[in-house]
Design an enzyme around this catalytic site. Structure first.
Site, PDB file in Angstrom:
ATOM      1  N   THR A 125       4.631  -6.893   0.518  1.00  0.00           N
ATOM      2  CA  THR A 125       3.370  -7.286   0.003  1.00  0.00           C
ATOM      3  C   THR A 125       2.682  -6.420  -0.805  1.00  0.00           C
ATOM      4  O   THR A 125       2.745  -5.298  -0.830  1.00  0.00           O
ATOM      5  CB  THR A 125       2.601  -8.173   1.387  1.00  0.00           C
ATOM      6  OG1 THR A 125       1.473  -8.313   1.295  1.00  0.00           O
ATOM      7  CG2 THR A 125       2.557  -6.794   2.178  1.00  0.00           C
ATOM      8  N   GLY A 126       1.338  -7.047  -1.560  1.00  0.00           N
ATOM      9  CA  GLY A 126       0.514  -6.085  -1.940  1.00  0.00           C
ATOM     10  C   GLY A 126      -0.593  -5.848  -1.067  1.00  0.00           C
ATOM     11  O   GLY A 126      -1.644  -5.314  -1.865  1.00  0.00           O
ATOM     12  N   ASP A 127      -0.476  -6.167   0.199  1.00  0.00           N
ATOM     13  CA  ASP A 127      -1.750  -6.092   0.944  1.00  0.00           C
ATOM     14  C   ASP A 127      -1.244  -5.354   2.432  1.00  0.00           C
ATOM     15  O   ASP A 127       0.116  -5.249   2.369  1.00  0.00           O
ATOM     16  CB  ASP A 127      -2.556  -7.281   1.099  1.00  0.00           C
ATOM     17  CG  ASP A 127      -3.741  -6.797   1.722  1.00  0.00           C
ATOM     18  OD1 ASP A 127      -4.102  -5.823   2.133  1.00  0.00           O
ATOM     19  OD2 ASP A 127      -5.009  -7.628   1.613  1.00  0.00           O
ATOM     20  N   ASP A 128      -1.870  -5.670   3.446  1.00  0.00           N
ATOM     21  CA  ASP A 128      -1.058  -5.482   4.811  1.00  0.00           C
ATOM     22  C   ASP A 128      -0.049  -6.383   5.178  1.00  0.00           C
ATOM     23  O   ASP A 128      -0.142  -7.483   4.813  1.00  0.00           O
ATOM     24  CB  ASP A 128      -2.250  -5.614   5.775  1.00  0.00           C
ATOM     25  CG  ASP A 128      -3.280  -4.553   5.536  1.00  0.00           C
ATOM     26  OD1 ASP A 128      -3.182  -3.379   5.032  1.00  0.00           O
ATOM     27  OD2 ASP A 128      -4.446  -5.078   5.824  1.00  0.00           O
TER      28      ASP A 128
END
Length: 142
Positions: free
Chosen positions: A66-69
Site C-alpha cells: 500500500t501507499g499508506d498504513d
C-alpha cells in the site's frame, strides 16, 4: 449496529481508492490469507485493513502492499469516538508481510477516540521503507 463473526479470507483485492477492508463495530473479525495490492504513489489513504471499534480481531497470513498504513487500528474520530466510546480490543496480527514506501505496517493512534487495548503483533515482515509499528501520540487539549 453490531456485526458478529465476520471473516474475509482467500481474496486478492486490487487498487482500492480508500481504506480497503474497514470492519466497524464487529465482534469477532478475521482477515486471513488476503492479498491487498494498492497503489504505492499518488493515492493517499489506501490503507489495507482498518479495524474500527472492533473486538476479537485476528489478522493473519496477509500480504499488504500500500501507499499508506497497511493496518490502522481505529476507534472513532473526535466527538464521535468519545460519544460512542467503543474501543478496538483483543487484536492479534501475525504472520503478515507488508510493503509501503512511506508508512507503517501497523499504526495505532489515528482516529482512536474510543480507545485501543490489548494488541499483540508477532512474526511480521516489512519491505520497502515500511515501519513495523507506529504509535503516534498527540496531547489532548481541552
Amino acid at each position: 449496529m453490531w456485526s458478529t463473526e465476520v471473516e474475509v479470507s482467500n481474496l486478492t483485492l486490487v487498487n482500492s481508492p480508500f481504506w480497503t477492508v474497514h470492519p466497524v463495530y464487529v465482534r469477532g473479525f478475521v482477515a486471513r490469507d488476503l492479498t491487498i495490492l494498492n497503489p504505492t504513489s499518488g493515492a493517499p489513504n489506501t490503507d489495507g485493513i482498518d479495524p474500527d471499534s472492533t473486538s476479537n480481531v485476528l489478522i493473519e497470513r496477509c500480504y499488504i502492499r500500500t501507499g499508506d498504513d497497511a493496518i490502522a487500528i481505529k476507534s472513532g474520530w473526535d466527538s464521535y469516538g468519545y460519544g460512542y466510546g467503543v474501543p478496538s480490543s483483543n487484536i492479534t496480527i501475525r504472520g503478515c508481510v507488508f510493503s509501503s514506501p512511506c508508512c507503517a505496517a501497523v499504526c495505532i493512534g489515528s482516529e482512536m477516540s474510543g480507545g485501543v487495548r490489548s494488541v499483540v503483533c508477532f512474526c511480521l515482515i516489512g519491505s520497502g521503507r515500511v515501519e513495523i509499528m507506529n504509535i503516534p501520540l498527540a496531547a489532548r487539549i481541552p
